[in-house]
Write a protein that holds these residues in place. Structure first.
Motif, short mmCIF file in Angstrom:
data_model
loop_
_atom_site.label_atom_id
_atom_site.label_comp_id
_atom_site.label_asym_id
_atom_site.label_seq_id
_atom_site.Cartn_x
_atom_site.Cartn_y
_atom_site.Cartn_z
N GLY A 1 3.33 45.28 30.00
CA GLY A 1 3.21 43.83 30.11
C GLY A 1 4.49 43.08 29.78
N GLY A 2 4.58 41.86 30.32
CA GLY A 2 5.66 40.96 29.96
C GLY A 2 6.98 41.16 30.66
N ARG A 3 7.06 42.12 31.61
CA ARG A 3 8.32 42.32 32.34
C ARG A 3 8.04 42.67 33.80
NH1 ARG A 3 12.45 46.21 29.39
NH2 ARG A 3 10.71 47.65 29.64
N TYR A 4 8.96 42.21 34.62
CA TYR A 4 8.89 42.41 36.07
C TYR A 4 10.30 42.75 36.53
CZ TYR A 4 8.83 40.64 40.93
OH TYR A 4 8.97 40.47 42.28
N PHE A 5 10.42 43.74 37.39
CA PHE A 5 11.71 44.19 37.90
C PHE A 5 11.70 44.03 39.42
CE2 PHE A 5 10.27 46.65 34.30
CZ PHE A 5 11.35 46.60 33.42
N ILE A 6 12.80 43.54 39.96
CA ILE A 6 12.88 43.36 41.41
C ILE A 6 14.30 43.65 41.90
CG2 ILE A 6 13.27 40.88 41.14
CD1 ILE A 6 11.78 40.50 43.84
N LEU A 7 14.36 44.37 43.01
CA LEU A 7 15.62 44.64 43.69
C LEU A 7 15.55 43.91 45.02
CD1 LEU A 7 18.32 46.24 43.88
CD2 LEU A 7 17.00 48.06 44.98
N TYR A 8 16.56 43.07 45.28
CA TYR A 8 16.54 42.28 46.51
C TYR A 8 17.96 42.00 46.98
CZ TYR A 8 17.46 38.36 43.37
OH TYR A 8 18.01 37.54 42.42
N GLU A 9 18.06 41.61 48.23
CA GLU A 9 19.35 41.23 48.80
C GLU A 9 19.34 39.72 49.04
OE1 GLU A 9 22.47 42.58 52.25
OE2 GLU A 9 20.44 43.38 52.30
N ALA A 10 20.42 39.07 48.62
CA ALA A 10 20.59 37.63 48.85
C ALA A 10 21.77 37.45 49.80
CB ALA A 10 20.84 36.90 47.54
N GLU A 11 21.55 36.71 50.87
CA GLU A 11 22.61 36.48 51.85
C GLU A 11 23.67 35.52 51.34
OE1 GLU A 11 21.06 35.28 55.64
OE2 GLU A 11 19.87 37.11 55.85
N ASN A 12 23.28 34.60 50.43
CA ASN A 12 24.23 33.61 49.95
C ASN A 12 23.74 33.02 48.63
OD1 ASN A 12 22.33 31.45 50.65
ND2 ASN A 12 22.93 31.85 52.76
N ASN A 13 24.59 32.20 48.02
CA ASN A 13 24.26 31.59 46.73
C ASN A 13 23.06 30.68 46.80
OD1 ASN A 13 26.47 32.86 45.58
ND2 ASN A 13 27.80 31.08 45.78
N GLU A 14 22.93 29.96 47.90
CA GLU A 14 21.82 29.02 48.04
C GLU A 14 20.48 29.75 48.04
OE1 GLU A 14 24.57 29.03 50.00
OE2 GLU A 14 25.50 27.16 49.36
N ALA A 15 20.40 30.85 48.78
CA ALA A 15 19.16 31.64 48.81
C ALA A 15 18.85 32.21 47.43
CB ALA A 15 19.27 32.76 49.84
N TYR A 16 19.88 32.69 46.76
CA TYR A 16 19.71 33.25 45.41
C TYR A 16 19.13 32.18 44.47
CZ TYR A 16 21.04 34.95 40.79
OH TYR A 16 21.03 35.32 39.47
N ALA A 17 19.73 31.00 44.48
CA ALA A 17 19.25 29.92 43.60
C ALA A 17 17.84 29.48 43.97
CB ALA A 17 20.21 28.73 43.69
N GLU A 18 17.58 29.32 45.26
CA GLU A 18 16.26 28.89 45.70
C GLU A 18 15.18 29.90 45.30
OE1 GLU A 18 13.98 27.72 49.87
OE2 GLU A 18 16.17 27.88 49.85
N PHE A 19 15.54 31.17 45.25
CA PHE A 19 14.59 32.22 44.89
C PHE A 19 14.32 32.25 43.39
CE2 PHE A 19 13.75 36.97 44.43
CZ PHE A 19 12.47 36.90 44.95
#
Length: 89
Positions: free
Chosen positions: A41-59
């Motif tokens: 409990g209490g933790r979540y791990f995610i591996l993802y690709e971000a095309e740009n800074n805007e997408a990263y921030a929005e996510f």
């Protein structure tokens, strides 16, 4: 660019986090590769690709009200080794 995020939250915020998960819709520019939940409990791990800074921030910004996100830019070790060799390191 690849990111590995570890999100943590207080147990009292479990319901809020569950609501966030129900509404999880990655924005354009984000590709989720895989995700895991800590069975303790209490933790979540995610591996993802971000095309740009805007997408990263929005996510990530929508989670800031319930989670602390430790975000790490990563690359596969074989690609890293090739890069270092190409740079003469």
């Amino acid at each position: 660019m690849l990111f590995f995020d570890i999100s943590t939250w207080d147990p009292q915020d479990n319901e809020k986090v569950i609501e966030h998960f129900k509404n999880l819709r990655p924005p354009a520019g984000i590709t989720i590769i895989n995700q895991w939940v800590d069975l303790n409990g209490g933790r979540y791990f995610i591996l993802y690709e971000a095309e740009n800074n805007e997408a990263y921030a929005e996510f990530n910004i929508p989670w800031s009200d319930v989670c602390l996100i430790d975000s790490v830019p990563v690359m596969e070790s074989t690609d890293f080794i090739k890069l270092m060799i190409s740079k003469g390191l």
